[in-house]
Design a protein around this motif. Structure first.
Motif: not given
Length: 357
Positions: A186-203
């Protein structure tokens, strides 16, 4: 006066409550994870000029494909993303709604991992999609075993993963996302609403070769654009075609498009606020233990803290002092947004006084 129960509403909506975060105009509002820093004046001026130009053509429908905006969003994201990979709507909530309209619906299931963003289950209910849940480990961490086990048990059509998670602030390892993708058709959705505040790699780094992976973002948080309502996602172009099937015609106004394009042209200046917000977030994490509370590690622009004997009582006392934070319904915990230096000081000083510290 007619009550809701007397109306011929859908049976599956009876007894449910709408999203209802307080919007009270108290002096310090730290409850809905807004960016409380004002937009820089020169950026605001440029946005107003862009809006003025758009108004001159407001007698015509806006660009239905929001081509300029999609190009600007792709340029901002990088990672090889192009305009063909981009979808946008009126806030990330509408983006998620489009996803479930296209890939969820009656007879289909979406898997989430509470405590997580409350709108995930609300949007599921609104689209007639069955909400099923998996469990998190200690400190709300999600492991590959947690996610893969829940997928095998519930066999969902859509999986929602929140990175960093709201309301806990917990980061999510990209290996967990990759494992989730491999475990489902199926579909996998990653909600990265706060990604700019995180230090790890993005999906976003996982998108290539994974046509069922979707990564959603918003301009409400890091870009201080909550009032403009602009959310977006990156995915395979075929997914974008699927979302076109369910969107309303001309769903993004000319004014929304113009404002967002102008803001993205100033991305570096807009995101300069992020570093200051992270400083205030970490300041709260360091200060709360001395006040008798237990903050969780956070990769977002907020802090969830435990050790609260009576969350409702403390929430009420802070509110009476003009400080609005959030009771997210987790026993013994409250959540506070990282605001400006002045707002953070007021929150910490008020909390210290109320806690007798």
């Amino acid at each position: 006066m007619t009550s809701l129960d007397e109306l011929p509403i859908r049976d599956d909506l009876r007894g449910k409550k709408p999203y209802g975060a307080p919007q009270d105009l108290v002096p310090v509002r730290l409850n809905v994870n807004e960016n409380t820093h004002p937009i820089p004046e020169d950026v605001a001026t440029d946005i107003v000029r862009s809006l003025a130009r758009a108004v001159l053509g407001a007698n015509r429908y806006p660009d239905r494909e929001f081509t300029e905006l999609r190009t600007a969003l792709a340029d901002y994201l990088g990672h090889g993303v192009t305009a063909e990979n981009i979808w946008a709507a009126n806030g990330s909530n509408e983006v998620l709604q489009h996803v479930l309209q296209a890939f969820g619906g009656p007879g289909r299931r979406v898997l989430g991992f509470p405590p997580t963003y409350s709108m995930h289950s609300i949007i599921a209910g609104g689209t007639g999609t069955t909400w099923v849940t998996g469990e998190r480990g200690p400190d709300y961490v999600l492991t590959e075993a947690d996610v893969v086990g829940a997928i095998r048990q519930t066999r969902p059509d859509v999986v929602f993963l929140c990175s960093p998670n709201n309301p806990t602030g917990t980061p999510l390892d990209i290996d967990v996302i990759a494992a989730a993708y491999d475990a489902t058709d199926g579909i996998v959705l990653v909600d990265e609403a706060y990604a700019e505040f995180a230090s790890g790699p993005s999906a976003l780094t996982l998108l290539e070769g994974r046509p069922r992976l979707l990564v959603s973002r918003t301009m409400s948080k890091a870009f201080a654009f909550a009032g403009i309502r602009l959310g977006y996602l990156a995915a395979d172009p075929a997914v974008i075609d699927a979302l076109r099937l369910v969107r309303l015609p001309y769903h993004l106004s000319a004014l929304t498009q113009a404002a967002a394009v102008a803001a993205l042209a100033h991305a570096d200046e807009m995101l300069a606020m992020v570093d200051e917000i992270i400083v205030q977030r970490d300041r709260m994490i360091e200060a709360l233990p001395a006040l008798g509370y237990e903050p969780l590690p956070s990769a977002a622009n907020f802090v969830l803290f435990g050790g609260v004997a009576d969350p409702h009582a403390l929430f009420t006392k802070l509110y009476a002092e003009g400080v609005l934070i959030r009771d997210v319904g987790i026993p013994g915990h409250l959540r506070v947004t990282a605001g400006t230096e002045a707002e953070t000081s007021i929150f910490l000083d008020t909390l210290a006084r109320l806690s007798g510290r």
